[in-house]
Enzyme design. Structure first.
Site, PDB file in Angstrom:
ATOM      1  N   ASP A   9      36.596  46.586  40.737  1.00 34.47           N
ATOM      2  CA  ASP A   9      35.996  46.971  42.023  1.00 34.47           C
ATOM      3  C   ASP A   9      34.478  47.064  41.865  1.00 34.47           C
ATOM      4  OD1 ASP A   9      35.092  48.225  44.345  1.00 34.47           O
ATOM      5  OD2 ASP A   9      36.832  49.542  44.487  1.00 34.47           O
ATOM      6  N   HIS A  22      38.699  45.732  45.659  1.00 36.45           N
ATOM      7  CA  HIS A  22      38.300  46.820  46.556  1.00 36.45           C
ATOM      8  C   HIS A  22      39.269  46.980  47.732  1.00 36.45           C
ATOM      9  CE1 HIS A  22      35.420  49.782  47.873  1.00 36.45           C
ATOM     10  NE2 HIS A  22      35.290  49.217  49.051  1.00 36.45           N
ATOM     11  N   SER A  71      35.585  53.845  50.270  1.00 31.89           N
ATOM     12  CA  SER A  71      34.392  53.008  50.327  1.00 31.89           C
ATOM     13  C   SER A  71      33.254  53.763  51.038  1.00 31.89           C
ATOM     14  CB  SER A  71      34.717  51.678  51.003  1.00 31.89           C
ATOM     15  OG  SER A  71      33.704  50.718  50.789  1.00 31.89           O
TER      16      SER A  71
END
Length: 212
Positions: free
Chosen positions: A182, A194, A123
């Protein structure tokens, strides 16, 4: 909803669900070796966690991948380093991570000439990793070209710049994981997707094994 508020809401949801996943036992946060590389191991696993992600290396990616690496890379010693950065919503957070990742790899490589590196980012941590290997914009430092051969593998999880850098010097070493739905890497609309990258821990470790 304004973009800033959307990002903040997503960060809060991520933090809450990550904590829930850890407390429910979906990912392990115990039994990990020290996260800071002190000895000259064969492989140093350097990982940048996601926004607000709890855990020593990160409960969604770092901790489970570290465990999988240790069990899969038989005959090799593995250390791990959590990139030291805020991992929050401040604009300079990725920059701080970029600086720390490059500084760690550079100093560790000098101290341990035979050591190789596995770099990972999840991320926001993927944004840190992108900058550290010269993908996209915003880099304040990149891993020196002289050390590129010592990077065995580059692992992205929920990467906002998915697909970039495949023709660069690290292209043949990149494994880019993106869960269906995602919203960060796949234009989806599932926040839950995610949070599922612990499912890719063994696949990531197997990929690293093929590179070392």
């Amino acid at each position: 909803m304004p973009v800033a508020r959307t990002k903040r809401t997503f960060g809060i949801v991520l933090a809450a669900l990550a904590a829930l996943a850890a407390s429910a036992g979906l990912v392990s946060t115990t039994g990990q070796a020290s996260a800071h590389a002190a000895a000259c191991t064969d492989i140093d696993f350097v990982v940048a966690r996601g926004t607000f992600e709890p855990g020593t290396l990160g409960v969604i990616v770092g901790d489970p991948v570290n465990s999988a690496l240790k069990s899969t890379l038989t005959g090799k010693t593995v250390s791990a380093y959590p990139v030291n950065y805020p991992a929050n919503l401040d604009a300079d957070s990725p920059t701080k991570g970029n600086t720390d990742m490059v500084n760690h790899v550079t100093s560790q490589a000098a101290a341990c000439p035979g050591q190789r590196f596995v770099l990972a980012g999840y991320s926001q941590g993927a944004a840190v990793l992108n900058r550290s290997i010269g993908i996209g914009t915003g880099s304040v430092a990149t891993i020196p070209a002289s050390l590129q051969s010592r990077v065995a593998a580059v692992l992205f999880f929920g990467n906002p710049l998915r697909g970039q850098g495949t023709s660069g010097p690290y292209g043949s070493k990149i494994k880019d994981f993106c869960q269906d739905g995602d919203p960060v890497c796949n234009n989806g609309n599932s926040f839950l997707a995610h949070l599922l990258y612990f499912r890719n821990a063994q696949e990531a470790a197997d990929y690293v094994k093929s590179k070392v």
